[in-house]
Write a protein that holds these residues in place. Structure first.
Motif, PDB file in Angstrom:
ATOM      1  N   GLY A  87       0.810  -1.208   0.000  1.00  0.00           N
ATOM      2  CA  GLY A  87       0.000   0.000   0.000  1.00  0.00           C
ATOM      3  C   GLY A  87       0.842   1.256   0.000  1.00  0.00           C
ATOM      4  O   GLY A  87       0.523   2.234  -0.698  1.00  0.00           O
ATOM      5  N   ARG A  88       1.919   1.248   0.758  1.00  0.00           N
ATOM      6  CA  ARG A  88       2.824   2.403   0.774  1.00  0.00           C
ATOM      7  C   ARG A  88       3.438   2.636  -0.604  1.00  0.00           C
ATOM      8  O   ARG A  88       3.554   3.768  -1.072  1.00  0.00           O
ATOM      9  CB  ARG A  88       3.940   2.171   1.801  1.00  0.00           C
ATOM     10  N   MET A  89       3.828   1.544  -1.248  1.00  0.00           N
ATOM     11  CA  MET A  89       4.407   1.641  -2.585  1.00  0.00           C
ATOM     12  C   MET A  89       3.432   2.247  -3.577  1.00  0.00           C
ATOM     13  O   MET A  89       3.755   3.167  -4.342  1.00  0.00           O
ATOM     14  CB  MET A  89       4.800   0.231  -3.055  1.00  0.00           C
ATOM     15  N   GLU A  90       2.216   1.704  -3.585  1.00  0.00           N
ATOM     16  CA  GLU A  90       1.207   2.151  -4.540  1.00  0.00           C
ATOM     17  C   GLU A  90       0.801   3.597  -4.287  1.00  0.00           C
ATOM     18  O   GLU A  90       0.599   4.371  -5.239  1.00  0.00           O
ATOM     19  CB  GLU A  90      -0.008   1.227  -4.471  1.00  0.00           C
ATOM     20  N   THR A  91       0.699   3.973  -3.029  1.00  0.00           N
ATOM     21  CA  THR A  91       0.341   5.353  -2.692  1.00  0.00           C
ATOM     22  C   THR A  91       1.405   6.333  -3.166  1.00  0.00           C
ATOM     23  O   THR A  91       1.096   7.356  -3.797  1.00  0.00           O
ATOM     24  CB  THR A  91       0.144   5.506  -1.168  1.00  0.00           C
ATOM     25  N   ALA A  92       2.673   6.015  -2.886  1.00  0.00           N
ATOM     26  CA  ALA A  92       3.761   6.906  -3.286  1.00  0.00           C
ATOM     27  C   ALA A  92       3.873   7.002  -4.802  1.00  0.00           C
ATOM     28  O   ALA A  92       4.027   8.099  -5.361  1.00  0.00           O
ATOM     29  CB  ALA A  92       5.080   6.421  -2.681  1.00  0.00           C
ATOM     30  N   LEU A  93       3.781   5.858  -5.479  1.00  0.00           N
ATOM     31  CA  LEU A  93       3.896   5.870  -6.932  1.00  0.00           C
ATOM     32  C   LEU A  93       2.727   6.618  -7.565  1.00  0.00           C
ATOM     33  O   LEU A  93       2.912   7.387  -8.520  1.00  0.00           O
ATOM     34  CB  LEU A  93       3.960   4.440  -7.475  1.00  0.00           C
ATOM     35  N   GLY A  94       1.531   6.415  -7.039  1.00  0.00           N
ATOM     36  CA  GLY A  94       0.374   7.132  -7.563  1.00  0.00           C
ATOM     37  C   GLY A  94       0.537   8.639  -7.441  1.00  0.00           C
ATOM     38  O   GLY A  94       0.218   9.394  -8.371  1.00  0.00           O
ATOM     39  N   LYS A  95       1.042   9.085  -6.298  1.00  0.00           N
ATOM     40  CA  LYS A  95       1.270  10.515  -6.081  1.00  0.00           C
ATOM     41  C   LYS A  95       2.307  11.058  -7.053  1.00  0.00           C
ATOM     42  O   LYS A  95       2.126  12.130  -7.651  1.00  0.00           O
ATOM     43  CB  LYS A  95       1.722  10.746  -4.637  1.00  0.00           C
ATOM     44  N   LEU A  96       3.387  10.300  -7.241  1.00  0.00           N
ATOM     45  CA  LEU A  96       4.456  10.751  -8.122  1.00  0.00           C
ATOM     46  C   LEU A  96       4.006  10.816  -9.583  1.00  0.00           C
ATOM     47  O   LEU A  96       4.330  11.766 -10.309  1.00  0.00           O
ATOM     48  CB  LEU A  96       5.670   9.825  -7.989  1.00  0.00           C
ATOM     49  N   ARG A  97       3.248   9.833 -10.021  1.00  0.00           N
ATOM     50  CA  ARG A  97       2.774   9.829 -11.409  1.00  0.00           C
ATOM     51  C   ARG A  97       1.767  10.953 -11.639  1.00  0.00           C
ATOM     52  O   ARG A  97       1.763  11.586 -12.697  1.00  0.00           O
ATOM     53  CB  ARG A  97       2.159   8.474 -11.760  1.00  0.00           C
ATOM     54  N   LEU A  98       0.943  11.226 -10.643  1.00  0.00           N
ATOM     55  CA  LEU A  98      -0.040  12.298 -10.769  1.00  0.00           C
ATOM     56  C   LEU A  98       0.648  13.658 -10.858  1.00  0.00           C
ATOM     57  O   LEU A  98       0.239  14.525 -11.641  1.00  0.00           O
ATOM     58  CB  LEU A  98      -0.986  12.273  -9.560  1.00  0.00           C
ATOM     59  N   ASN A  99       1.709  13.833 -10.075  1.00  0.00           N
ATOM     60  CA  ASN A  99       2.409  15.122 -10.039  1.00  0.00           C
ATOM     61  C   ASN A  99       3.616  15.173 -10.963  1.00  0.00           C
ATOM     62  O   ASN A  99       4.406  16.111 -10.890  1.00  0.00           O
ATOM     63  CB  ASN A  99       2.861  15.428  -8.602  1.00  0.00           C
ATOM     64  N   GLN A 100       3.767  14.136 -11.803  1.00  0.00           N
ATOM     65  CA  GLN A 100       4.914  14.036 -12.722  1.00  0.00           C
ATOM     66  C   GLN A 100       6.242  14.116 -11.957  1.00  0.00           C
ATOM     67  O   GLN A 100       7.209  14.730 -12.409  1.00  0.00           O
ATOM     68  CB  GLN A 100       4.850  15.126 -13.793  1.00  0.00           C
ATOM     69  N   GLY A 101       6.260  13.455 -10.803  1.00  0.00           N
ATOM     70  CA  GLY A 101       7.465  13.440  -9.987  1.00  0.00           C
ATOM     71  C   GLY A 101       8.406  12.306 -10.325  1.00  0.00           C
ATOM     72  O   GLY A 101       9.449  12.159  -9.689  1.00  0.00           O
ATOM     73  N   ILE A 102       8.039  11.504 -11.318  1.00  0.00           N
ATOM     74  CA  ILE A 102       8.886  10.414 -11.783  1.00  0.00           C
ATOM     75  C   ILE A 102       8.751  10.352 -13.296  1.00  0.00           C
ATOM     76  O   ILE A 102       7.661  10.615 -13.831  1.00  0.00           O
ATOM     77  CB  ILE A 102       8.458   9.077 -11.138  1.00  0.00           C
ATOM     78  N   PRO A 103       9.828  10.100 -14.048  1.00  0.00           N
ATOM     79  CA  PRO A 103       9.713   9.998 -15.505  1.00  0.00           C
ATOM     80  C   PRO A 103       8.610   9.025 -15.902  1.00  0.00           C
ATOM     81  O   PRO A 103       8.464   7.963 -15.282  1.00  0.00           O
ATOM     82  CB  PRO A 103      11.101   9.488 -15.928  1.00  0.00           C
ATOM     83  N   GLU A 104       7.822   9.400 -16.897  1.00  0.00           N
ATOM     84  CA  GLU A 104       6.619   8.635 -17.241  1.00  0.00           C
ATOM     85  C   GLU A 104       6.906   7.171 -17.521  1.00  0.00           C
ATOM     86  O   GLU A 104       6.212   6.283 -17.021  1.00  0.00           O
ATOM     87  CB  GLU A 104       5.941   9.270 -18.462  1.00  0.00           C
ATOM     88  N   GLU A 105       7.925   6.891 -18.324  1.00  0.00           N
ATOM     89  CA  GLU A 105       8.233   5.508 -18.681  1.00  0.00           C
ATOM     90  C   GLU A 105       8.696   4.719 -17.461  1.00  0.00           C
ATOM     91  O   GLU A 105       8.318   3.552 -17.271  1.00  0.00           O
ATOM     92  CB  GLU A 105       9.310   5.468 -19.763  1.00  0.00           C
ATOM     93  N   LEU A 106       9.501   5.348 -16.620  1.00  0.00           N
ATOM     94  CA  LEU A 106       9.979   4.674 -15.411  1.00  0.00           C
ATOM     95  C   LEU A 106       8.817   4.400 -14.463  1.00  0.00           C
ATOM     96  O   LEU A 106       8.735   3.324 -13.858  1.00  0.00           O
ATOM     97  CB  LEU A 106      11.042   5.526 -14.714  1.00  0.00           C
ATOM     98  N   GLY A 107       7.904   5.342 -14.365  1.00  0.00           N
ATOM     99  CA  GLY A 107       6.730   5.139 -13.523  1.00  0.00           C
ATOM    100  C   GLY A 107       5.868   3.996 -14.020  1.00  0.00           C
ATOM    101  O   GLY A 107       5.347   3.199 -13.230  1.00  0.00           O
TER     102      GLY A 107
END
Length: 307
Positions: free
Chosen positions: A146-166
């Motif tokens: 759950g922690r993983m999915e929450t953090a990744l979801g936040k990063l993808r929403l805010n473009q905090g991680i490169p799209e392909e890597l996300g």
């Protein structure tokens, strides 16, 4: 990223003097340590005063319990304690980051063997009963997921991680969620990097800093060493950081596997370790959106387990 404090207020230094005198210890030569990241650390010839910024926080509770109840031979002795501080024996020697630079390959191998023995002894320590911070969690794997999915979801929403890597990270997490099924839980220190190890003058190895202890599968400790193999300087204190080079750590994981094989006995061990690493990196990116190193490490983890 390590949360180092830029300086201590004068009242903190005065507080350290008062603490030492309260416990019948000398304050002669008291000085601030540059190794403190979040909390205030003060040193004398024989003692360390650790003043916590969150007196009732989880880190303080865990460390107070550990020093007050376990007192293993691989940790400094507890000399005194209060509502927001601990006074510990000062181990005379040097931090492992500094010592490692000058070690022969044979000495480095023997040092990893000692770390494995210390870690094994820690894992054998009984979890405290009735202490919520260490209560074995039946949903440990689900909470980590759950922690993983929450953090990744936040990063993808805010473009905090490169799209392909996300996208790759999301696919990897979904494909391997079942590997985090419930396992037996032990006392684990997932923060056992070299800045939390001291080589004493007689060569004995000591572990310090038990704020991040938790009940977890034993292999949860491995991800910190995997991260050190890639970017060891992230954990070095400010004096050692410029001289801490990845090339000196290129065989670290090989040695850990050799001397702590029990940490790699789980099915798809490399994938599990990559999952643990992703939790750390994704949450780190949420806290430090402009950081480059976590993005680089995420790429390396995925390359290592996905071909």
């Amino acid at each position: 990223m390590k949360g180092k404090r830029d300086g201590m207020r004068a009242e903190e230094s005065m507080g350290a003097e008062e603490i030492l005198r309260k416990h019948g210890l000398s304050a002669d030569g008291l000085q601030q340590s540059k190794s403190g990241f979040t909390n205030a650390l003060f040193l004398t010839e024989d003692a360390v005063v650790k003043i916590f910024t969150e007196p009732g926080g989880a880190g303080f509770q865990k460390e107070s319990w550990f020093y007050g109840n376990i007192a293993p031979s691989y940790a400094p002795k507890l000399l005194g304690a209060g509502e927001d501080y601990l006074v510990l024996e000062r181990i005379k020697g040097e931090g492992l980051f500094r010592a490692w630079r000058h070690m022969t390959d044979a000495k480095r191998e023997d040092t990893v063997r000692c770390i494995a023995e210390i870690n094994r002894e820690l894992n054998r320590t009984a979890l405290p009963e009735g202490m919520p911070l260490f209560d074995p969690c039946r949903n440990w794997g689900k909470k980590l997921l759950g922690r993983m999915e929450t953090a990744l979801g936040k990063l993808r929403l805010n473009q905090g991680i490169p799209e392909e890597l996300g996208r790759r990270a999301a696919e990897f997490i979904r494909a391997n969620a079942g590997l985090l099924q419930e396992e037996a839980l032990f006392l684990v220190n997932p923060d056992l990097h070299f800045d939390n190890l001291i080589v004493a003058e007689d060569g004995k190895l000591f572990m310090i800093d038990f704020e991040m202890l938790e009940a977890a599968p034993v292999d949860y400790a491995v991800h910190v060493w995997k991260r050190m193999e890639i970017h060891p300087f992230n954990y070095a204190n400010e004096e050692d950081e410029p001289l801490t080079l990845p090339e000196d750590y290129r065989f670290l994981m090989t040695l850990v596997r050799k001397y702590a094989p029990e940490l790699f006995a789980y099915p798809k061990s490399d994938v599990r370790i990559a999952m643990y690493s992703l939790v750390y990196e994704l949450e780190l990116l949420c806290d430090f959106p402009k950081a480059v190193n976590p993005v680089e490490r995420i790429g390396k983890y995925l390359e290592g387990v996905c071909g």
